[in-house]
Each structure stands twice: as C-alpha cells, then as structure tokens.
Design a protein around this motif. Structure first.
Motif, PDB file in Angstrom:
ATOM      1  N   VAL A   1       0.839  -1.196   0.000  1.00 39.15           N
ATOM      2  CA  VAL A   1       0.000   0.000   0.000  1.00 39.15           C
ATOM      3  C   VAL A   1       0.875   1.247   0.000  1.00 39.15           C
ATOM      4  O   VAL A   1       1.879   1.319   0.725  1.00 39.15           O
ATOM      5  N   ASP A   2       0.491   2.227  -0.818  1.00 37.90           N
ATOM      6  CA  ASP A   2       1.157   3.523  -0.796  1.00 37.90           C
ATOM      7  C   ASP A   2       0.444   4.384   0.249  1.00 37.90           C
ATOM      8  O   ASP A   2      -0.552   5.040  -0.035  1.00 37.90           O
ATOM      9  N   ALA A   3       0.951   4.357   1.489  1.00 34.17           N
ATOM     10  CA  ALA A   3       0.281   5.037   2.596  1.00 34.17           C
ATOM     11  C   ALA A   3       0.245   6.545   2.406  1.00 34.17           C
ATOM     12  O   ALA A   3      -0.714   7.208   2.804  1.00 34.17           O
ATOM     13  N   SER A   4       1.277   7.106   1.766  1.00 32.21           N
ATOM     14  CA  SER A   4       1.288   8.555   1.556  1.00 32.21           C
ATOM     15  C   SER A   4       0.188   8.981   0.595  1.00 32.21           C
ATOM     16  O   SER A   4      -0.426  10.041   0.759  1.00 32.21           O
ATOM     17  N   ALA A   5      -0.093   8.163  -0.399  1.00 30.76           N
ATOM     18  CA  ALA A   5      -1.167   8.474  -1.343  1.00 30.76           C
ATOM     19  C   ALA A   5      -2.537   8.255  -0.723  1.00 30.76           C
ATOM     20  O   ALA A   5      -3.497   8.969  -1.036  1.00 30.76           O
TER      21      ALA A   5
ATOM     22  N   GLU B   1      -9.389   2.128   4.280  1.00 33.04           N
ATOM     23  CA  GLU B   1      -8.757   1.115   3.447  1.00 33.04           C
ATOM     24  C   GLU B   1      -9.635  -0.127   3.355  1.00 33.04           C
ATOM     25  O   GLU B   1     -10.165  -0.597   4.376  1.00 33.04           O
ATOM     26  N   PRO B   2      -9.812  -0.683   2.179  1.00 29.48           N
ATOM     27  CA  PRO B   2     -10.586  -1.925   2.055  1.00 29.48           C
ATOM     28  C   PRO B   2      -9.856  -3.077   2.722  1.00 29.48           C
ATOM     29  O   PRO B   2      -8.626  -3.178   2.637  1.00 29.48           O
ATOM     30  N   LYS B   3     -10.617  -3.936   3.367  1.00 31.74           N
ATOM     31  CA  LYS B   3      -9.996  -5.051   4.077  1.00 31.74           C
ATOM     32  C   LYS B   3      -9.434  -6.088   3.123  1.00 31.74           C
ATOM     33  O   LYS B   3      -8.441  -6.742   3.428  1.00 31.74           O
ATOM     34  N   ARG B   4     -10.059  -6.217   1.935  1.00 31.73           N
ATOM     35  CA  ARG B   4      -9.623  -7.280   1.031  1.00 31.73           C
ATOM     36  C   ARG B   4      -9.577  -6.810  -0.411  1.00 31.73           C
ATOM     37  O   ARG B   4     -10.310  -5.910  -0.828  1.00 31.73           O
ATOM     38  N   ILE B   5      -8.693  -7.467  -1.161  1.00 30.75           N
ATOM     39  CA  ILE B   5      -8.690  -7.352  -2.609  1.00 30.75           C
ATOM     40  C   ILE B   5      -8.860  -8.755  -3.189  1.00 30.75           C
ATOM     41  O   ILE B   5      -8.653  -9.751  -2.499  1.00 30.75           O
ATOM     42  N   TYR B   6      -9.234  -8.808  -4.452  1.00 35.15           N
ATOM     43  CA  TYR B   6      -9.563 -10.086  -5.096  1.00 35.15           C
ATOM     44  C   TYR B   6      -8.837 -10.166  -6.433  1.00 35.15           C
ATOM     45  O   TYR B   6      -8.950  -9.278  -7.281  1.00 35.15           O
ATOM     46  N   LEU B   7      -8.066 -11.239  -6.609  1.00 35.81           N
ATOM     47  CA  LEU B   7      -7.339 -11.504  -7.847  1.00 35.81           C
ATOM     48  C   LEU B   7      -8.048 -12.615  -8.610  1.00 35.81           C
ATOM     49  O   LEU B   7      -8.416 -13.631  -8.023  1.00 35.81           O
ATOM     50  N   TYR B   8      -8.215 -12.427  -9.923  1.00 35.84           N
ATOM     51  CA  TYR B   8      -8.961 -13.415 -10.704  1.00 35.84           C
ATOM     52  C   TYR B   8      -8.399 -13.533 -12.116  1.00 35.84           C
ATOM     53  O   TYR B   8      -7.575 -12.719 -12.559  1.00 35.84           O
TER      54      TYR B   8
ATOM     55  N   ILE C   1      -5.947 -10.317   2.134  1.00 38.56           N
ATOM     56  CA  ILE C   1      -6.376  -9.594   3.332  1.00 38.56           C
ATOM     57  C   ILE C   1      -5.341  -8.529   3.682  1.00 38.56           C
ATOM     58  O   ILE C   1      -4.134  -8.790   3.648  1.00 38.56           O
ATOM     59  N   LEU C   2      -5.804  -7.327   4.016  1.00 41.01           N
ATOM     60  CA  LEU C   2      -4.893  -6.255   4.404  1.00 41.01           C
ATOM     61  C   LEU C   2      -4.113  -6.659   5.647  1.00 41.01           C
ATOM     62  O   LEU C   2      -4.687  -7.043   6.662  1.00 41.01           O
ATOM     63  N   ASN C   3      -2.790  -6.560   5.568  1.00 40.11           N
ATOM     64  CA  ASN C   3      -1.906  -6.939   6.667  1.00 40.11           C
ATOM     65  C   ASN C   3      -1.073  -5.718   7.057  1.00 40.11           C
ATOM     66  O   ASN C   3      -0.341  -5.170   6.229  1.00 40.11           O
ATOM     67  N   LYS C   4      -1.200  -5.296   8.313  1.00 43.97           N
ATOM     68  CA  LYS C   4      -0.427  -4.145   8.788  1.00 43.97           C
ATOM     69  C   LYS C   4       0.513  -4.516   9.922  1.00 43.97           C
ATOM     70  O   LYS C   4       1.021  -3.637  10.618  1.00 43.97           O
ATOM     71  N   GLU C   5       0.764  -5.795  10.102  1.00 45.05           N
ATOM     72  CA  GLU C   5       1.696  -6.220  11.132  1.00 45.05           C
ATOM     73  C   GLU C   5       3.129  -5.849  10.726  1.00 45.05           C
ATOM     74  O   GLU C   5       3.562  -6.131   9.614  1.00 45.05           O
ATOM     75  N   ASN C   6       3.822  -5.196  11.627  1.00 44.57           N
ATOM     76  CA  ASN C   6       5.229  -4.844  11.427  1.00 44.57           C
ATOM     77  C   ASN C   6       5.459  -3.895  10.250  1.00 44.57           C
ATOM     78  O   ASN C   6       6.547  -3.834   9.691  1.00 44.57           O
ATOM     79  N   THR C   7       4.420  -3.185   9.840  1.00 39.04           N
ATOM     80  CA  THR C   7       4.589  -2.202   8.769  1.00 39.04           C
ATOM     81  C   THR C   7       3.528  -1.130   8.907  1.00 39.04           C
ATOM     82  O   THR C   7       2.376  -1.422   9.212  1.00 39.04           O
TER      83      THR C   7
ATOM     84  N   GLY D   1       1.259  -1.310   5.228  1.00 42.52           N
ATOM     85  CA  GLY D   1       0.355  -2.429   4.970  1.00 42.52           C
ATOM     86  C   GLY D   1       0.596  -3.057   3.613  1.00 42.52           C
ATOM     87  O   GLY D   1       1.159  -2.442   2.698  1.00 42.52           O
ATOM     88  N   PHE D   2       0.182  -4.298   3.478  1.00 37.19           N
ATOM     89  CA  PHE D   2       0.317  -5.008   2.200  1.00 37.19           C
ATOM     90  C   PHE D   2      -0.768  -6.069   2.094  1.00 37.19           C
ATOM     91  O   PHE D   2      -1.399  -6.475   3.087  1.00 37.19           O
ATOM     92  N   TYR D   3      -0.996  -6.516   0.876  1.00 40.22           N
ATOM     93  CA  TYR D   3      -1.912  -7.615   0.580  1.00 40.22           C
ATOM     94  C   TYR D   3      -1.089  -8.725  -0.089  1.00 40.22           C
ATOM     95  O   TYR D   3      -0.318  -8.457  -1.018  1.00 40.22           O
ATOM     96  N   LYS D   4      -1.244  -9.947   0.374  1.00 45.63           N
ATOM     97  CA  LYS D   4      -0.560 -11.083  -0.249  1.00 45.63           C
ATOM     98  C   LYS D   4      -1.584 -12.085  -0.738  1.00 45.63           C
ATOM     99  O   LYS D   4      -2.482 -12.480   0.010  1.00 45.63           O
ATOM    100  N   ILE D   5      -1.442 -12.501  -1.991  1.00 46.40           N
ATOM    101  CA  ILE D   5      -2.370 -13.464  -2.581  1.00 46.40           C
ATOM    102  C   ILE D   5      -1.591 -14.676  -3.068  1.00 46.40           C
ATOM    103  O   ILE D   5      -0.607 -14.549  -3.811  1.00 46.40           O
ATOM    104  N   ARG D   6      -2.035 -15.837  -2.654  1.00 44.23           N
ATOM    105  CA  ARG D   6      -1.367 -17.098  -3.010  1.00 44.23           C
ATOM    106  C   ARG D   6      -1.854 -17.577  -4.383  1.00 44.23           C
ATOM    107  O   ARG D   6      -3.053 -17.715  -4.616  1.00 44.23           O
ATOM    108  N   ILE D   7      -0.914 -17.815  -5.286  1.00 46.71           N
ATOM    109  CA  ILE D   7      -1.266 -18.369  -6.605  1.00 46.71           C
ATOM    110  C   ILE D   7      -0.362 -19.562  -6.922  1.00 46.71           C
ATOM    111  O   ILE D   7       0.072 -19.758  -8.059  1.00 46.71           O
ATOM    112  N   THR D   8      -0.102 -20.355  -5.915  1.00 46.61           N
ATOM    113  CA  THR D   8       0.788 -21.508  -6.060  1.00 46.61           C
ATOM    114  C   THR D   8       0.327 -22.463  -7.156  1.00 46.61           C
ATOM    115  O   THR D   8       1.104 -22.861  -8.031  1.00 46.61           O
TER     116      THR D   8
END
Length: 528
Positions: free
Chosen positions: A385-389, A395-402, A433-439, A442-449
C-alpha cells in the motif's frame, strides 16, 4: 480366458494408481520434499507488469449489499450513493375493514452492528460496522415514491435476459420521482440532518397493566407520510391494486432514496442490506361488533424486488484521474501506482513472466523455468500500500485476484476451503487480506501456487492476464457488465461494485523502490 482377463484388469489398476501417485506427489511437493538431501530450496522473484484500467458505469442491480450516503475519500474523490428499490406485499389481498385510520407508517432498515455490552437494565451498546465517516456526520436524506418501473426482463433481447440497470442512472430515477419526500417528519434527524445512529431502539407497551420494553438493534427508522399511504395503500386495496405483487409493483413502483450534503459537513456512507428493510403500516378499523370496537391491524411492505445502486463521482483526486487516464497507462512497462476503486471505479491488470521475444507462444521467462525443471512449493503476489497516497482514507480489508481472460476465480481460490460463508474472512489461504503487522503501510498477499504450478507443469496451459479489484464479499465471484466495454474488459467482479472504498498500491515498474515493488515470489526446489 478368465485368468487372462483378471491379470489384465490388475495391470490396468496398477498403472492408474502409479500415474495418480505421480501426479499427487507433484502437487504436494511443498510438503513431501522438505528436508530431502537431494533438493535445494530457493526463492525466485519475478517482475510483474501491472497497469490501471478504468471501469466506469457498470451494472449495479440486485446487489447483495448497497451503499447509501456520501463518502469524501482524499485518495479518490467524493462518492454519492443513492438507491432505488421495488416493494413487495408481505401478504397479498389484505382484508381491510370499515373506517380504517392509519396510526403510523415506519420505514426500518437494520445496520450491520456488533453487540458490545449489556447493562443491568437490559439496555445494549452496539458498535456499527461498515459505516464510513464520523459517527455524528450528517447527510440530507429524502425518500420518494419512485415513478421508474424496473422490469424483470429486457425487451431488447426478446425478454430472454434479465434487465440490467447501471450505476450512472441516478438522473433517470431522480427525474421520475413522484411528489414530495415521504420522510417529512419535523424531526430533522430523520431527513435534513440524518445520521447513522448506533443507539438501539426501545419501545414500551403496556400489557395487562405491565410495561413491556422491546429492544431492537440499531437501524434506520423513519416516519413516513401517513396521508400518502392512506391514499396509496388503503385506497389501492379498494381498487384491487393489492391483489398480487405483479399488479402492486406496477401500481406502486417503489422507493427512491436520495442523499445530499447537509450544510458543510463531510457526510457519511453506510453499507446496508436493504432487502431486510420494510415499511410497516399500522392502522385501526372497526369490528363487526355492535359496539364498533376498534382493532389494531397492519400491512407490511418488504424492500424486496428489483434494486439498483446509483453512484455519482465528483471532486476526483488529480493523481487518481491522471493514473487511470487511458493516455497515461503504460501497458508495456506497467504503472508506478495501481488504483483499485470500488463501485464505478477502477482496477488493475497484471501480466506475468514478461515478453515472448522468440514468438513461440510462451513467455521467455516461463520457458526458462519450465526447462529448469523447477518444482513449485509456493507462489505469492505481494502488493504494498502507498500510505502517503492514501492519507486518511478508509482502506478496504480485502482485494480479489482473478483470471481476467475468462472472468473466473483462479485455481488457488477454488481449492481453498477455509472459513465458509463469512463475507470478509473466508478464503484465508488464498489471501488478499490487508496486513499491517510490522509495517505502517500495509500489504496484501495473494497465493497463486497452483496457478503457477499448472503453468509450469502443463505446456498447454495459458498464461492468462489477471485482474485485481477491491471486494466487499470474498465469496462472490460473479461479474457484472460494463455499460460500455473497453478494449481490455467488458465486465468486472460484482463484489467490487458493492464496495465503496479504494486503495492505492505500488506497481511493478522498475522505478518503484525495490522494497515496495509489486512482485511475484516463487519458492521452488530443483535437483542438484
């Protein structure tokens, strides 16, 4: 003959089991090969070309939840959310007796809320959910009779497809409203200075000399004009307009909810499940007794039937406008900032593994990975996330990749069976899911294994483009049509239309700082 046939069957079964075991071993490689001395673990980071795509007016009828209110978002601009709905008789052909007199007409719509505490008197304290803006922020709310008839089926297609209504049709509904506003109470908190109140509603009635207190969780509660409903409902019943819901919906075409600024306040916006709302008409009528005893009766109109979310965008943030302008989008190298905005907003498109310079139908990077014989343990896309912008924006709790090519979920979403029906917290392995631990950012991580495994394992797998949007409900994967298709998309995920929020993410362009850059992280093993 019998023995020969028997051994053939045994041989076939053994082959099937062997082949299945091989495939199963490959797909669970992350578990089975950890610690094996014949393999080394490694991390590979692949660049991602990601660029913005404006969505524009989009189909918004019959959503599971709808927004109502005004949201001033410093990162994107101002969203004004109006709403229209049909009404349905809870019971058709109500029998109305002699001398009916309406006592009250009340519109109620529950808010999303959580019970916080209960005191010794039994009173409750609630916390509202999905309300954006100050707790006491005011808006001007007007509820009108709608004169716009919402059809079930589209006549253009020979009544074979459902009729579509779009986010940019507010002018159509506003122009078709009938008469003055129905929430014309002298209590300004129900109209000119309306706010989303977290207080529970308490009503005291007396039964057999005892006071009985009824408590209701927080919700919109508006007194509507009794004279209007006497003419429309009591009068309509006498004219046969309440004999069926088809006749009733043509006769009373619904309600139109219009919001405006209240003075200079910023306003607020709420997510609501309008289908749980209702209009309750309470009236008294004579009985057939000789003493003409008056009895209490009621008619309930449910806020069900066709609905449409009507969205307006104004005061657009300059960076957002420039970033989603088609003339500024860099499809070759990607954009530095990715703007994901719900409703009539924007999304981003991702392309993995770079160009195909030898024109053999396979990206050079993907071809190299295949030739190296890598076995994929895990693969993730990480969006920072670009927090300055974003500034102070919600902030939305989730994003969706498809899968953008086929407008469907990626395989990792499909195989994730975690956490059932929760709109915000399901599919936690797939992520987003929005993750703000230790940052702070914040960032979103999506698994596409599995998406990457299939690309590497199967030479005929297509390296599809991926789309990413904000989402209001992770369980909703269906798409809605754009009013006007672009060269890249003709539809977008429905759950994104439902979400009023947005987020600004760092893209994958090389000019983005390395620690913030969008990347595809691949953890793999390969033989020594």
């Amino acid at each position: 003959m019998y023995n020969n046939s028997f051994f053939k069957k045994i041989l076939i079964v053994a082959c099937v089991v062997f082949l299945y075991s091989c495939d199963k071993d490959y797909n669970s490689i992350g578990d089975g090969l950890i610690g094996d001395n014949h393999f080394d673990f490694a991390k590979y980071t692949s660049s991602v070309v990601a660029y913005n795509q404006k969505i524009g007016p989009i189909q918004s009828n019959n959503l599971a939840t709808n927004s109502l209110g005004i949201l001033e978002n410093p990162a994107f601009g101002t969203t004004t959310s109006n709403f229209a709905t049909q009404l349905t008789l809870e019971s058709t052909s109500p029998v109305i007796g002699n001398n009916p007199v309406i006592e009250s007409v009340t519109l109620t719509i529950p808010y999303f809320s959580t019970l916080v505490s209960t005191d010794t008197n039994g009173d409750h304290v609630y916390e509202l959910d999905s309300i954006y803006g100050a707790t006491d922020a005011k808006i001007k709310l007007s509820v009108y009779e709608s004169g716009y008839f919402m059809r079930d089926l589209d006549p253009v297609g020979g009544f074979q497809e459902a009729q579509k209504y779009f986010t940019d049709q507010n002018a159509d509904f506003d122009g078709a409203k009938i008469g003055g506003r129905l929430n014309d109470s002298g209590i300004v908190s129900q109209n000119d200075s309306f706010f989303f109140d977290a207080a529970e509603y308490k009503e005291t009635t007396t039964t057999d000399g005892k006071d009985v207190v009824t408590r209701t969780a927080p919700g919109m509660r508006l007194a509507l004009n009794s004279s209007f409903f006497k003419n429309k409902i009591i009068g309509g019943s006498a004219a046969g307009k309440l004999s069926s819901n088809d006749i009733f919906r043509e006769y009373f075409r619904g309600l139109y909810f219009k919001v405006e600024k209240s003075g200079t306040t910023a306003g607020a916006l709420a997510q609501l499940d309008f289908k749980k709302g209702k209009v309750t008409i309470k009236y008294k009528e004579d009985t057939s007794d000789a003493d003409k005893t008056r009895v209490d009766k009621s008619i309930v109109l449910n806020l069900t039937g066709n609905t449409v979310s009507l969205l307006g965008q104004s005061n657009t943030n300059t960076s957002y406008a420039n970033g989603t302008n088609s003339g500024n989008i860099n499809k070759a190298l990607g954009d530095e900032r990715l703007y994901l905005k719900g409703g009539e907003g924007s999304m981003s498109i991702l392309e993995l593994f770079g160009p195909d310079t030898d024109n053999n139908g396979v990206a050079d990077e993907l071809e190299t990975i295949r030739n190296n014989g890598w076995l994929i343990n895990e693969a993730n896309l990480v969006f920072h996330v670009d927090a300055s912008a974003m500034g102070s924006a919600y902030e939305p709790k989730r994003i969706y990749l498809y899968d953008l090519n086929n407008s469907r979920a990626v395989f990792d979403y499909a195989v994730d069976a975690t956490a059932g029906t929760d709109a915000k917290n399901g599919k936690i392995v797939y992520g987003g899911i929005l993750n703000k631990e230790n940052t702070a950012d914040g960032f979103y991580k999506i698994r596409i294994t599995n998406q990457i495994r299939n690309l590497i394992k199967n030479a005929d797998s297509t390296n599809v483009k991926l789309g990413v949007v904000v989402t209001e409900d992770i369980n909703v994967t269906a798409s809605n049509k754009l009013r006007t298709a672009t060269s890249s998309i003709s539809q977008a995920p429905r759950a994104s239309v439902m979400n009023p929020l947005g987020t600004v993410l760092y893209g994958g362009k090389s000019t983005v700082p390395a620690d913030k850059r969008l990347k595809l992280e691949i953890y793999y093993t390969k033989p020594n």
